[in-house]
Design an enzyme around this catalytic site. Structure first.
Site, short mmCIF file in Angstrom:
data_model
loop_
_atom_site.label_atom_id
_atom_site.label_comp_id
_atom_site.label_asym_id
_atom_site.label_seq_id
_atom_site.Cartn_x
_atom_site.Cartn_y
_atom_site.Cartn_z
N GLY A 14 0.81 -1.23 0.00
CA GLY A 14 0.00 0.00 0.00
C GLY A 14 0.84 1.27 0.00
O GLY A 14 0.33 2.35 0.27
N LYS A 136 -10.60 -2.53 11.11
CA LYS A 136 -9.36 -2.54 11.90
C LYS A 136 -9.54 -3.38 13.16
O LYS A 136 -8.63 -4.10 13.58
CB LYS A 136 -8.92 -1.11 12.25
N1 NAP Z 1 -5.38 9.60 10.36
C1 NAP Z 1 -5.90 10.03 9.25
O1 NAP Z 1 -6.33 11.19 9.16
C2 NAP Z 1 -5.92 9.10 8.06
C3 NAP Z 1 -6.22 9.60 6.79
C4 NAP Z 1 -6.15 8.73 5.70
C5 NAP Z 1 -5.82 7.38 5.91
N2 NAP Z 1 -5.56 6.92 7.17
C6 NAP Z 1 -5.21 5.49 7.39
O2 NAP Z 1 -4.02 5.18 6.68
C7 NAP Z 1 -4.10 3.84 6.17
C8 NAP Z 1 -3.85 3.88 4.65
O3 NAP Z 1 -4.88 4.65 4.05
P1 NAP Z 1 -4.66 5.44 2.67
O4 NAP Z 1 -5.77 6.42 2.57
O5 NAP Z 1 -3.25 5.92 2.60
O6 NAP Z 1 -4.89 4.27 1.64
P2 NAP Z 1 -5.27 4.35 0.08
O7 NAP Z 1 -4.56 5.51 -0.53
O8 NAP Z 1 -6.76 4.29 -0.06
O9 NAP Z 1 -4.71 2.97 -0.45
C9 NAP Z 1 -3.39 2.56 -0.17
C10 NAP Z 1 -2.99 1.46 -1.11
O10 NAP Z 1 -3.73 0.28 -0.83
C11 NAP Z 1 -3.86 -0.47 -2.03
N3 NAP Z 1 -5.30 -0.55 -2.33
C12 NAP Z 1 -6.25 0.38 -2.10
N4 NAP Z 1 -7.46 -0.05 -2.56
C13 NAP Z 1 -7.25 -1.26 -3.08
C14 NAP Z 1 -8.08 -2.23 -3.70
N5 NAP Z 1 -9.40 -2.02 -3.86
N6 NAP Z 1 -7.52 -3.41 -4.12
C15 NAP Z 1 -6.20 -3.65 -3.94
N7 NAP Z 1 -5.36 -2.76 -3.36
C16 NAP Z 1 -5.87 -1.59 -2.94
C17 NAP Z 1 -3.17 0.30 -3.14
O11 NAP Z 1 -1.83 -0.15 -3.24
P3 NAP Z 1 -1.17 -0.80 -4.56
O12 NAP Z 1 -2.04 -0.51 -5.72
O13 NAP Z 1 0.19 -0.20 -4.63
O14 NAP Z 1 -1.11 -2.27 -4.27
C18 NAP Z 1 -3.21 1.72 -2.58
O15 NAP Z 1 -2.23 2.57 -3.08
C19 NAP Z 1 -5.48 3.31 6.54
O16 NAP Z 1 -5.37 2.49 7.67
C20 NAP Z 1 -6.29 4.55 6.85
O17 NAP Z 1 -7.30 4.34 7.79
C21 NAP Z 1 -5.58 7.75 8.24
#
Ligand code: NAP
Length: 323
Positions: A14, A136
């Site tokens: 990810g 989670k």
């Molecule tokens: N604290 C906050 O304010 C906050 C804000 C945003 C996120 N977060 C947390 O951070 C973590 C990551 O979130 P994010 O928003 O960075 O993630 P994201 O951008 O939605 O996705 C991260 C990666 O996961 C893989 N992925 C996503 N959807 C997929 C699908 N349908 N099928 C297969 N792979 C998929 C892809 O990787 P590849 O294509 O490279 O395999 C993508 O680049 C989560 O636990 C989220 O809850 C926290």
């Protein structure tokens, strides 16, 4: 007694997503502390984000292309690594269940960081019922019931909300009541009374804190680290914007009751941003505040300040700094 296993060969899942990029940047910056850094990504992303992938390869990152749902692809990728950092997105958090089970039986993987990097999902009794926490929580349940954590050490890095997003301009017009800081319009929508404290982590600091956690591994089987960059209030954020842009902003408030009403409507209407309302309600209720934070347990790394975040946000939105 369980020995502390030192993470040296780090594989990320990810890494191409919203927070993954900051995490991989921090790892590359700290490359000399590790023997190897790699990312596992899908064939689709390898194509659609080819420039980013190329940049990573040029910085010495190994890129493994495969299907996250294929046990064969994942097991093969694990062979060259000892630590898995999952940064998978919200929609695919349950893909971590097989990733964890495969890691637990892998002869090389000894450490696993599940995708957390956000709100404390076990903050109090009410946390168990919060809709955005369910996947989670299911991952933690799987770990506690099925994973031998004497062999596979787990670290949950709980960072609270990202200030970069919280102090930004809300781009969904319909969701502006969920909070917004509009630099060019000099307008803000503040949550609660504006005086409720919340702890934030900057997106850059999520990476810095993760590297600090990796470098301070302990023999703890399930390590929970509640970390953050700074604690502030909506009113203090507004005051900092006014100071740096020079002059008063137009501000209005979304009370906690109003936020709860909007949250209910969002879930009933199946809005794609329902989770945003719930999380912001939790933060406004104080769900990011602890008796003490754990930055000291991982060496108290130098972190960004509210002042720096606001300056960065003014630049992102194309605003002008005062003086
Ligand atoms: N604290 C906050 O304010 C906050 C804000 C945003 C996120 N977060 C947390 O951070 C973590 C990551 O979130 P994010 O928003 O960075 O993630 P994201 O951008 O939605 O996705 C991260 C990666 O996961 C893989 N992925 C996503 N959807 C997929 C699908 N349908 N099928 C297969 N792979 C998929 C892809 O990787 P590849 O294509 O490279 O395999 C993508 O680049 C989560 O636990 C989220 O809850 C926290």
């Amino acid at each position: 007694m369980v020995e502390a296993s030192i993470p040296k060969k780090i594989l990320l899942f990810g890494a191409t997503g919203v927070i993954g990029k900051d995490i991989v940047d921090a790892l590359v910056e700290a490359q000399s502390s590790f023997e190897k850094i790699g990312i596992f990504t899908s064939p689709g992303t390898a194509k659609s984000k080819a420039d980013f992938i190329e940049k990573l390869k040029n910085s010495g990152v190994e890129v493994v292309v495969g299907d996250v749902n294929s046990a064969a692809d994942v097991s093969k990728a694990y062979e060259g690594y000892d630590t898995v950092i999952s940064v998978l997105g919200r929609n695919v958090l349950l893909a971590q269940v097989p990733l964890l089970s495969l890691a637990a039986t892998s002869p090389t993987i000894h450490t696993f960081y599940p995708s957390e990097y956000g709100t404390d999902i076990e903050y109090n009794a009410a946390s168990a019922a919060e809709k955005p926490h369910q996947m989670k929580l299911a991952v933690r349940k799987h770990i506690r019931e099925n994973i031998d954590t004497a062999k596979l050490h787990i670290t949950y890095l709980v960072t609270g909300p990202y200030s970069d997003l919280y102090i930004g301009k809300m781009h969904h017009d319909a969701a502006v009541e969920a909070g917004s800081f509009d630099v060019l319009g000099k307008k803000a929508v503040l949550l609660g009374t504006g005086q409720e404290r919340a702890s934030f982590t900057t997106m850059r600091d999520v990476g810095v804190l993760l590297v600090a956690a990796l470098k301070t591994s302990t023999a703890e089987k399930e390590r929970l680290l509640k970390v953050n960059s700074f604690t502030t209030t909506p009113n203090a954020i507004l005051a900092e914007f006014e100071r740096q842009t020079g002059g008063k902003w137009e501000a209005r408030y979304t009370s906690l009751d109003k936020l709860k009403e909007l949250e209910k409507q969002a879930w009933e209407g199946q809005s794609p941003i329902s989770a945003v309302y719930t999380l912001r309600r939790i933060w406004t209720e104080g769900g990011t505040l602890y008796e003490g934070r754990d930055n000291g347990k991982i060496g108290e790394p130098g972190l960004e300040t509210l002042e720096e975040q606001v300056r960065k946000q003014i630049q992102i939105q194309g605003g002008t700094l005062n003086g």
